[in-house]
Design an enzyme around this catalytic site. Structure first.
Site, PDB file in Angstrom:
ATOM      1  N   GLU A  49      13.620  27.813   3.019  1.00 22.56           N
ATOM      2  CA  GLU A  49      14.455  27.716   1.820  1.00 22.56           C
ATOM      3  C   GLU A  49      14.378  29.020   1.047  1.00 22.56           C
ATOM      4  O   GLU A  49      13.336  29.696   1.039  1.00 22.56           O
ATOM      5  CB  GLU A  49      14.016  26.568   0.925  1.00 22.56           C
ATOM      6  N   LYS A 137       8.725  16.268  -2.010  1.00 20.24           N
ATOM      7  CA  LYS A 137       7.948  17.498  -2.084  1.00 20.24           C
ATOM      8  C   LYS A 137       6.862  17.285  -3.132  1.00 20.24           C
ATOM      9  O   LYS A 137       7.144  17.270  -4.338  1.00 20.24           O
ATOM     10  CB  LYS A 137       8.868  18.664  -2.477  1.00 20.24           C
TER      11      LYS A 137
END
Length: 226
Positions: A49, A137
């Site tokens: 990412e 997450k």
């Protein structure tokens, strides 16, 4: 509304479970961030990412999407708003990552875009999944360490957790053993590469993380563990 990102939430989750690693690029230079992400992919990282707080992040995502090796996927981090989701999709981003229970979670899920949603507490983890997150997450994981993750998984065994924040080479296996499907690696992997730093040491760290994940997978397969 459905957007094509070339990977489904189920496919992304399966791939992350297999690789056990997610790279996180955050820096001061979009072009450098793109090169760092591609270098990590060259060394075996399949999921990277690029944080939207990086100047030029959308252009970097576009560049990585065009040049990524087969089987590698680029996403965006710090995706907070509906507009962020629109911008990332337009740039070719294939998954979204949030630091919190942002409005982008429901937006991404409603468009069948994989989203890794930031959460820390039991209530936040539950709410993230309720909003349609692909995985949670756990951030910042270093606050409680693997012991906290293990305790969190006791009431939520079905939630896929990715440990992010303060996870280095010495800590990664502890989180896997505690039940994390993967670890997210920012500074301990990329260092200053996303700001124009030397890529050579970063490549070495990437290989070390990939080797560690492969070794852990072989060990758990041999013992019949998770």
């Amino acid at each position: 509304m459905t957007d094509s990102t070339d990977v489904t939430p189920e496919g992304l989750l399966a791939g992350i479970r297999e690789s056990r690693l997610v790279g996180i690029v955050r820096g001061t230079d979009g072009a450098a961030a793109a090169q760092a992400a591609l270098a990590a992919m060259d060394e075996g990282f399949r999921f990277v990412e690029i944080a939207l707080t990086t100047p030029g992040a959308l252009a970097a995502i576009r560049e990585v999407r065009a040049a990524a090796p087969a089987g590698c996927y680029v996403g965006a981090g710090t995706v907070m708003t509906v507009q962020d989701v629109d911008n990332v999709v337009a740039a070719g981003g294939q998954f979204m990552v949030t630091p919190s229970l942002a409005e982008s979670i429901k937006e991404s899920a409603g468009r069948s875009i994989p989203v890794l949603a930031g959460a820390l507490t039991p209530s936040e983890a539950y709410e993230a999944m309720n909003r349609g997150a692909t995985a949670v997450k756990l951030f910042p994981a270093s606050i409680g360490g693997p012991g906290y993750l293990k305790a969190l998984r006791d009431p939520f065994p079905a939630i896929p957790f990715i440990a992010v924040g303060g996870v280095g080479l010495d800590e990664a296996a502890g989180y896997w053993e505690a039940g994390a499907i993967a670890v997210g690696l920012g500074g301990p992997l990329f260092g200053d590469a996303g700001s124009g730093g030397d890529l050579a040491p970063m490549r070495g760290r990437a290989r070390s993380f990939v080797d560690l994940a492969d070794s852990f997978a072989r060990r758990t397969a041999a013992t019949g563990a998770r």
